[in-house]
Design an enzyme around this catalytic site. Structure first.
Site, mmCIF file in Angstrom:
data_model
loop_
_atom_site.group_PDB
_atom_site.id
_atom_site.type_symbol
_atom_site.label_atom_id
_atom_site.label_comp_id
_atom_site.label_asym_id
_atom_site.label_seq_id
_atom_site.Cartn_x
_atom_site.Cartn_y
_atom_site.Cartn_z
ATOM 1 N N ASP A 68 0.815 -1.207 0.000
ATOM 2 C CA ASP A 68 0.000 0.000 0.000
ATOM 3 C C ASP A 68 0.854 1.265 0.000
ATOM 4 O O ASP A 68 0.487 2.263 -0.610
ATOM 5 C CB ASP A 68 -0.921 0.004 1.228
ATOM 6 C CG ASP A 68 -2.121 -0.905 1.045
ATOM 7 O OD1 ASP A 68 -2.335 -1.417 -0.075
ATOM 8 O OD2 ASP A 68 -2.857 -1.113 2.029
ATOM 9 N N ASN A 142 -4.498 8.720 2.036
ATOM 10 C CA ASN A 142 -4.992 8.059 3.246
ATOM 11 C C ASN A 142 -5.286 9.017 4.386
ATOM 12 O O ASN A 142 -6.416 9.111 4.844
ATOM 13 C CB ASN A 142 -3.972 7.023 3.736
ATOM 14 C CG ASN A 142 -4.285 5.618 3.268
ATOM 15 O OD1 ASN A 142 -5.247 5.393 2.551
ATOM 16 N ND2 ASN A 142 -3.459 4.675 3.667
ATOM 17 N N ASP A 172 -1.652 11.742 22.300
ATOM 18 C CA ASP A 172 -0.548 11.524 21.353
ATOM 19 C C ASP A 172 -0.762 12.241 20.030
ATOM 20 O O ASP A 172 0.132 12.274 19.192
ATOM 21 C CB ASP A 172 -0.378 10.025 21.084
ATOM 22 C CG ASP A 172 0.228 9.291 22.279
ATOM 23 O OD1 ASP A 172 0.482 9.956 23.305
ATOM 24 O OD2 ASP A 172 0.435 8.066 22.183
ATOM 25 N N ALA A 184 -6.447 2.322 7.558
ATOM 26 C CA ALA A 184 -5.006 2.433 7.788
ATOM 27 C C ALA A 184 -4.737 2.824 9.243
ATOM 28 O O ALA A 184 -5.226 2.178 10.169
ATOM 29 C CB ALA A 184 -4.418 3.445 6.801
ATOM 30 N N TYR A 185 -3.972 3.894 9.463
ATOM 31 C CA TYR A 185 -3.561 4.318 10.800
ATOM 32 C C TYR A 185 -4.776 4.562 11.700
ATOM 33 O O TYR A 185 -4.787 4.200 12.879
ATOM 34 C CB TYR A 185 -2.716 5.578 10.665
ATOM 35 C CG TYR A 185 -2.105 6.130 11.935
ATOM 36 C CD1 TYR A 185 -1.997 5.372 13.094
ATOM 37 C CD2 TYR A 185 -1.610 7.429 11.957
ATOM 38 C CE1 TYR A 185 -1.420 5.887 14.237
ATOM 39 C CE2 TYR A 185 -1.034 7.962 13.102
ATOM 40 C CZ TYR A 185 -0.951 7.193 14.236
ATOM 41 O OH TYR A 185 -0.385 7.715 15.369
ATOM 42 N N SER A 186 -5.819 5.159 11.146
ATOM 43 C CA SER A 186 -7.021 5.443 11.931
ATOM 44 C C SER A 186 -7.623 4.178 12.531
ATOM 45 O O SER A 186 -8.069 4.170 13.685
ATOM 46 C CB SER A 186 -8.067 6.152 11.056
ATOM 47 O OG SER A 186 -9.284 6.304 11.742
ATOM 48 N N GLN A 242 4.231 8.659 5.470
ATOM 49 C CA GLN A 242 5.447 8.401 4.699
ATOM 50 C C GLN A 242 6.486 9.518 4.778
ATOM 51 O O GLN A 242 7.672 9.269 4.628
ATOM 52 C CB GLN A 242 5.091 8.137 3.239
ATOM 53 C CG GLN A 242 4.281 6.857 3.060
ATOM 54 C CD GLN A 242 4.065 6.501 1.617
ATOM 55 O OE1 GLN A 242 4.023 7.363 0.741
ATOM 56 N NE2 GLN A 242 3.927 5.214 1.334
#
Length: 285
Positions: A68, A142, A172, A184-186, A242
């Site tokens: 990805d 994303n 954080d 993804a990160y979420s 990234q």
């Protein structure tokens, strides 16, 4: 005659093998193929070389070999050119990929016969302001992440929607995601999965120091403004996880729907939720 581009993540051990096989399959079926400059050199086909930023001039669609992260990087480079992208997964989960290396024959036939749909995935645009001056504007597919450093104390993120105050999150940081970025990160931070055809902005607090802080979903036609502060300088802005930019207290990040979209190639009859079940190893079954 179909004109198809191929680009690959050279860091993946199998990239050269898969790229060579895909090139052979496409050329055997009469397609005109162009390769990114590195892969053209590796495969000994310099006459097919094309810079990534010029793929939209020489190809009708693009095959991206990698995970990805590879596809996200290509999507940002080609934002605004509306070049359909097929992800061929050489990574682990590969939520954005539609093909695997072991079904290249079927993938090649489907591309050449037009047996696919194109999903127009919403992108994000983020502008960073410092002391009222715009420092940079970024495009993401994303998410936009605002986070503390690895070993430092919490940061404060005051969130506004258009001109309306929403909340202040101490923790954080926060993640602002597109529907595509919801997996993804979420997702790892506790955010919901959002179907890609639902155009919204998703705000997910990261490790908030509150029992009431929850992910929020906003209209894609609105602007999210985040004002950051901390007693330290270990804060960063990340684009699709990234690359990023060091933040300072008082910086303001405005995120909205990008005017660009990423066209993703999807096989006819495929289902978003089938992909989710498959990639999450059947945890919903």
């Amino acid at each position: 005659m179909k004109r198809i581009g191929i680009t690959a993540n050279r860091g993946k051990a199998e990239a050269r093998i898969v790229a060579r096989e895909l090139l052979h399959l496409l050329e055997a079926k009469g397609a005109q193929v162009v390769l990114d400059e590195s892969m053209a050199r590796i495969l000994g086909r310099p006459e097919l070389a094309c810079p990534v930023h010029q793929f939209h001039e020489r190809a009708e669609l693009l095959c991206v070999l990698g995970g990805d992260g590879t596809l996200l990087g290509i999507a940002r480079q080609l934002a605004g050119h509306a070049l359909p992208i097929l992800g061929i997964n050489l990574g682990t989960l590969g939520f954005l990929s539609e093909a695997e290396p072991d079904n290249l024959q079927v993938a090649a036939e489907s591309l050449l016969s037009g047996a696919y749909d194109v999903e127009r995935r919403m992108m994000l645009e983020a502008t960073l302001y410092r002391q009222g001056k715009a420092l940079a504007t970024y495009t993401a597919m994303n998410d936009i992440g605002i986070a503390k450093g690895s070993f430092c104390r919490i940061i404060q993120c005051a969130v506004y929607l258009d001109e309306h105050y929403v909340a202040t999150f101490n923790g954080d940081g926060v993640i602002i995601s597109s529907p595509t970025g919801s997996t993804a990160y979420s997702l790892s931070a506790g955010g919901p999965i959002v179907a890609p055809n639902v155009e919204v902005l998703l705000l997910t607090p990261v490790a908030p120091h509150s029992l009431t802080a929850r992910p929020m979903v906003f209209s894609a036609d609105q602007v999210i403004r985040v004002e950051v502060d901390a007693v330290h300088r270990e804060m960063g802005l990340s684009i699709d996880g990234q690359f990023g930019y060091r933040l300072e207290g008082g910086d303001v990040i405005c995120v909205k729907r990008s005017p660009h979209v990423t066209p993703l190639i999807k096989w006819k009859g495929s289902s978003f939720f089938e992909v989710i079940r498959s990639k999450l190893q059947g945890e919903w079954e």
